[in-house]
Write a protein that holds these residues in place. Structure first.
Motif, PDB file in Angstrom:
ATOM      1  N   GLY A 109     -10.840 -33.413 -45.955  1.00  0.00           N
ATOM      2  CA  GLY A 109     -12.270 -33.229 -45.815  1.00  0.00           C
ATOM      3  C   GLY A 109     -13.060 -34.500 -45.581  1.00  0.00           C
ATOM      4  N   ALA A 110     -12.386 -35.614 -45.393  1.00  0.00           N
ATOM      5  CA  ALA A 110     -13.074 -36.889 -45.176  1.00  0.00           C
ATOM      6  C   ALA A 110     -12.555 -37.540 -43.902  1.00  0.00           C
ATOM      7  N   GLU A 111     -13.248 -38.589 -43.473  1.00  0.00           N
ATOM      8  CA  GLU A 111     -12.831 -39.379 -42.318  1.00  0.00           C
ATOM      9  C   GLU A 111     -12.627 -40.821 -42.745  1.00  0.00           C
ATOM     10  N   ILE A 112     -11.629 -41.450 -42.175  1.00  0.00           N
ATOM     11  CA  ILE A 112     -11.376 -42.865 -42.406  1.00  0.00           C
ATOM     12  C   ILE A 112     -11.848 -43.606 -41.168  1.00  0.00           C
ATOM     13  N   LEU A 113     -12.710 -44.598 -41.365  1.00  0.00           N
ATOM     14  CA  LEU A 113     -13.202 -45.431 -40.273  1.00  0.00           C
ATOM     15  C   LEU A 113     -12.553 -46.805 -40.401  1.00  0.00           C
ATOM     16  N   TYR A 114     -12.007 -47.303 -39.304  1.00  0.00           N
ATOM     17  CA  TYR A 114     -11.339 -48.598 -39.308  1.00  0.00           C
ATOM     18  C   TYR A 114     -11.493 -49.235 -37.941  1.00  0.00           C
ATOM     19  N   PHE A 115     -11.202 -50.514 -37.869  1.00  0.00           N
ATOM     20  CA  PHE A 115     -11.267 -51.236 -36.605  1.00  0.00           C
ATOM     21  C   PHE A 115      -9.885 -51.257 -35.969  1.00  0.00           C
ATOM     22  N   ASP A 116      -9.776 -50.699 -34.770  1.00  0.00           N
ATOM     23  CA  ASP A 116      -8.557 -50.848 -33.993  1.00  0.00           C
ATOM     24  C   ASP A 116      -8.815 -51.909 -32.917  1.00  0.00           C
ATOM     25  N   ARG A 117      -7.871 -52.112 -32.054  1.00  0.00           N
ATOM     26  CA  ARG A 117      -8.001 -53.165 -31.033  1.00  0.00           C
ATOM     27  C   ARG A 117      -9.229 -52.933 -30.145  1.00  0.00           C
ATOM     28  N   ARG A 118      -9.430 -51.706 -29.754  1.00  0.00           N
ATOM     29  CA  ARG A 118     -10.560 -51.377 -28.870  1.00  0.00           C
ATOM     30  C   ARG A 118     -11.905 -51.599 -29.554  1.00  0.00           C
ATOM     31  N   SER A 119     -12.026 -51.166 -30.801  1.00  0.00           N
ATOM     32  CA  SER A 119     -13.298 -51.338 -31.505  1.00  0.00           C
ATOM     33  C   SER A 119     -13.552 -52.800 -31.849  1.00  0.00           C
ATOM     34  N   LYS A 120     -12.499 -53.592 -32.063  1.00  0.00           N
ATOM     35  CA  LYS A 120     -12.691 -55.026 -32.297  1.00  0.00           C
ATOM     36  C   LYS A 120     -13.258 -55.702 -31.050  1.00  0.00           C
ATOM     37  N   LYS A 121     -12.819 -55.257 -29.881  1.00  0.00           N
ATOM     38  CA  LYS A 121     -13.372 -55.808 -28.639  1.00  0.00           C
ATOM     39  C   LYS A 121     -14.838 -55.444 -28.482  1.00  0.00           C
ATOM     40  N   ARG A 122     -15.200 -54.220 -28.842  1.00  0.00           N
ATOM     41  CA  ARG A 122     -16.609 -53.817 -28.765  1.00  0.00           C
ATOM     42  C   ARG A 122     -17.464 -54.608 -29.750  1.00  0.00           C
TER      43      ARG A 122
END
Length: 89
Positions: free
Chosen positions: A36-49
């Motif tokens: 029922g929850a979401e985990i938010l993390y930085f992957d390679r693509r989001s680190k570039k953004r």
């Protein structure tokens, strides 16, 4: 997004600045935890953004980009530092 008192305490204990939590909400990759929850993390693509968004500030934030946040019911439940990979569904 509102954070619970638990999340605010954990962020302070773990040395995660509030700007990193904001960046997680804005740019982080989302994975469901099947509870029922979401985990938010930085992957390679989001680190570039984040790098293109933050510019020179990125070098100061780079040590905190292994953080994650758990979001449920429209609020941040907890935050932490990843030591293992996030299981992708």
């Amino acid at each position: 997004m509102k954070a619970t008192s638990h999340a605010a305490t954990r962020a302070q204990q773990r040395g995660i600045p509030p700007i990193v939590v904001d960046l997680l909400l804005q740019f982080g990759q989302r994975e469901h935890d099947h509870a029922g929850a979401e985990i938010l993390y930085f992957d390679r693509r989001s680190k570039k953004r984040v790098a293109s968004y933050a510019g020179a500030l990125f070098s100061k934030l780079s040590e905190h980009l292994d953080s994650y946040a758990v979001v449920a019911d429209g609020q941040i439940v907890t935050v932490g530092i990843r030591y293992n990979r996030i299981n992708r569904n």
